[in-house]
Design a protein around this motif. Structure first.
Motif, PDB file in Angstrom:
ATOM      1  N   LEU A 110      47.382 102.207 -11.001  1.00 11.72           N
ATOM      2  CA  LEU A 110      46.688 102.679 -12.206  1.00 11.72           C
ATOM      3  C   LEU A 110      45.222 102.988 -11.936  1.00 11.72           C
ATOM      4  N   LEU A 130      47.463 104.034 -22.141  1.00 13.92           N
ATOM      5  CA  LEU A 130      48.646 104.006 -21.280  1.00 13.92           C
ATOM      6  C   LEU A 130      49.850 104.404 -22.128  1.00 13.92           C
ATOM      7  N   VAL A 133      52.869 102.329 -23.603  1.00 17.57           N
ATOM      8  CA  VAL A 133      52.656 101.429 -24.737  1.00 17.57           C
ATOM      9  C   VAL A 133      52.429 102.244 -26.005  1.00 17.57           C
ATOM     10  N   TYR A 170      51.354  91.298 -16.992  1.00 20.39           N
ATOM     11  CA  TYR A 170      50.221  92.041 -17.560  1.00 20.39           C
ATOM     12  C   TYR A 170      48.903  91.707 -16.867  1.00 20.39           C
ATOM     13  N   GLY A 171      47.853  92.448 -17.289  1.00 27.59           N
ATOM     14  CA  GLY A 171      46.497  92.010 -17.035  1.00 27.59           C
ATOM     15  C   GLY A 171      46.153  90.988 -18.111  1.00 27.59           C
ATOM     16  N   GLU A 190      44.843  90.606 -12.917  1.00 30.02           N
ATOM     17  CA  GLU A 190      46.053  91.412 -13.048  1.00 30.02           C
ATOM     18  C   GLU A 190      47.276  90.621 -12.595  1.00 30.02           C
ATOM     19  N   LYS A 191      48.240  90.552 -13.449  1.00 35.67           N
ATOM     20  CA  LYS A 191      49.542  89.930 -13.182  1.00 35.67           C
ATOM     21  C   LYS A 191      49.425  88.544 -12.527  1.00 35.67           C
ATOM     22  N   ILE A 203      46.130  92.401 -21.670  1.00 34.21           N
ATOM     23  CA  ILE A 203      45.485  93.706 -21.851  1.00 34.21           C
ATOM     24  C   ILE A 203      46.578  94.674 -22.334  1.00 34.21           C
ATOM     25  N   THR A 204      46.332  95.290 -23.488  1.00 30.51           N
ATOM     26  CA  THR A 204      47.395  96.039 -24.164  1.00 30.51           C
ATOM     27  C   THR A 204      47.640  97.436 -23.591  1.00 30.51           C
ATOM     28  N   GLY A 205      46.648  98.020 -22.947  1.00 24.90           N
ATOM     29  CA  GLY A 205      46.845  99.390 -22.448  1.00 24.90           C
ATOM     30  C   GLY A 205      45.998 100.409 -23.188  1.00 24.90           C
ATOM     31  N   TYR A 207      41.744 101.315 -23.586  1.00 21.13           N
ATOM     32  CA  TYR A 207      40.452 100.975 -23.008  1.00 21.13           C
ATOM     33  C   TYR A 207      39.392 101.970 -23.450  1.00 21.13           C
ATOM     34  N   GLN A 229      44.133  98.433  -8.592  1.00 24.11           N
ATOM     35  CA  GLN A 229      44.267  97.993  -9.974  1.00 24.11           C
ATOM     36  C   GLN A 229      42.998  98.262 -10.785  1.00 24.11           C
ATOM     37  N   THR A 231      42.286  96.751 -13.483  1.00 23.09           N
ATOM     38  CA  THR A 231      41.793  95.438 -13.911  1.00 23.09           C
ATOM     39  C   THR A 231      40.773  94.869 -12.920  1.00 23.09           C
TER      40      THR A 231
HETATM   41  C1  G1P Z   1      49.251  97.990 -16.799  1.00 23.16           C
HETATM   42  C2  G1P Z   1      47.914  97.287 -16.557  1.00 23.16           C
HETATM   43  C3  G1P Z   1      47.929  95.894 -17.167  1.00 23.16           C
HETATM   44  C4  G1P Z   1      48.278  95.983 -18.640  1.00 23.16           C
HETATM   45  C5  G1P Z   1      49.595  96.724 -18.830  1.00 23.16           C
HETATM   46  C6  G1P Z   1      49.867  96.964 -20.312  1.00 23.16           C
HETATM   47  O1  G1P Z   1      50.239  97.342 -16.059  1.00 23.16           O
HETATM   48  O2  G1P Z   1      47.671  97.230 -15.160  1.00 23.16           O
HETATM   49  O3  G1P Z   1      46.687  95.270 -17.009  1.00 23.16           O
HETATM   50  O4  G1P Z   1      48.379  94.681 -19.187  1.00 23.16           O
HETATM   51  O5  G1P Z   1      49.572  98.004 -18.178  1.00 23.16           O
HETATM   52  O6  G1P Z   1      51.150  97.452 -20.504  1.00 23.16           O
HETATM   53  P1  G1P Z   1      51.653  98.054 -15.726  1.00 23.16           P
HETATM   54  O7  G1P Z   1      52.472  97.980 -16.974  1.00 23.16           O
HETATM   55  O8  G1P Z   1      51.349  99.449 -15.325  1.00 23.16           O
HETATM   56  O9  G1P Z   1      52.258  97.250 -14.616  1.00 23.16           O
END
Ligand code: G1P
Length: 288
Positions: A110, A130, A133, A170-171, A190-191, A203-205, A207, A229, A231
């Motif tokens: 990302l 993102l 979401v 998630y983050g 992150e994760k 973190i919802t996606g 920003y 990342q 994050t």
């Molecule tokens: C991404 C971000 C993460 C965030 C998430 C939300 O992760 O890196 O910080 O919490 O989206 O959906 P991914 O879903 O791409 O693994």
């Protein structure tokens, strides 16, 4: 400076919903009567965004076509006098020159996808949404963030609480102090493993970031999952600039997963003016 541009990273493969995404981009999977991506673009536009930068990848050409004008289709709708759907098609047209498409040439994460948009964004704060979401909210989640940004400036991410055994997807932020619905943080990760997570606020996606993020992304080392990342670079930016997490009003749906996608379709169907009553009857019937 007001927020006029948004980056929507749409290069991901959608492996969690294969084979549905083998030949169509996951962002174009329908949620009731429109692609998931349309809801996200509507959310951005409702927040005053005037230019959308799509970071795409191979096999994502259908996304560019979707946002183009379909002359033959519209002409045939005019001839058939189908004005309602024609008006809807016209409503979703993006004005000429208000979209950009940039290729991310490799699945590097990302953070790398966002960095690919640096030249188009330039030296101004911008939003990221993102598209996996969907956030259903009375006032668009991004609009809530822009409103908060106009009051406090800096950088803002949307967060919400998840069950503790889901944090590793998630983050996750480390909250310090909450004023109203804005949270100051001491970090983010992150994760994280469940036992290392600093909270259950994910973190919802969504920003709003200052352009200095691009310098950090440029030299960002690979992190969780071997990917660059966002994050990790945000955690560095937080040491240099004001950074807030916003507990927004609304409900998010992760369309990148089977169950999340189903939940989104259900929620949007039960709220769709044309089919909501029928949808509710079907749900009751299915439950016996
Ligand atoms: C991404 C971000 C993460 C965030 C998430 C939300 O992760 O890196 O910080 O919490 O989206 O959906 P991914 O879903 O791409 O693994």
């Amino acid at each position: 400076m007001s927020i006029k541009k948004a980056v929507l990273p749409v290069a991901g493969f959608g492996t969690r919903v294969l084979p549905a995404t083998k030949a169509i981009p996951k962002e174009l999977m329908p949620v009731v009567d429109r692609p998931a991506l349309q809801y996200v673009v509507d959310e951005a536009v409702a927040a005053g965004i005037e230019h959308i930068v799509f970071v795409t990848g191979r096999n994502k050409g259908a996304i560019e076509d979707y946002f183009d004008v379909a002359y033959e289709l519209e002409d045939s709708l005019v001839k058939k006098n189908k004005t309602a759907i024609l008006d809807e098609l016209k409503r979703i047209h993006m004005p000429a020159g208000s979209t950009s498409f940039i290729r991310q040439q490799g699945a590097l994460g990302l953070g790398h996808a966002i960095w690919c948009a640096r030249d188009v964004i330039g030296n101004e704060p911008f939003a990221i949404l993102l598209p996996d979401v969907l956030v259903k909210a009375e006032k668009s989640c991004t609009a809530q963030m822009v409103e908060a940004y106009n009051q406090v400036g800096g950088n803002i991410i949307a967060v919400d609480a998840v069950p503790e055994d889901e944090v590793s997807k998630y983050g996750v932020i480390a909250p310090v102090e909450k004023t109203g619905n804005l949270i100051r943080m001491s970090g983010m990760v992150e994760k994280p493993a469940k036992e290392d997570a600093p909270s259950n606020l994910k973190i919802t996606g969504r920003y709003i970031l200052q352009p200095e993020i691009f310098d950090l992304l440029e030299t960002q080392e690979r992190g969780a999952g071997g990917e660059i990342q966002l994050t990790d670079s945000m955690a560095k930016l937080m040491e240099m600039q004001d950074f807030f997490a916003l507990e927004y009003d609304g409900q998010d749906y992760d369309c990148g997963s089977k169950l999340g996608y189903f939940e989104a379709v259900l929620a949007y169907a039960l709220d769709h003016p044309e089919i909501k009553d029928g949808a509710l009857d079907l749900v009751k019937k299915a439950l016996g």
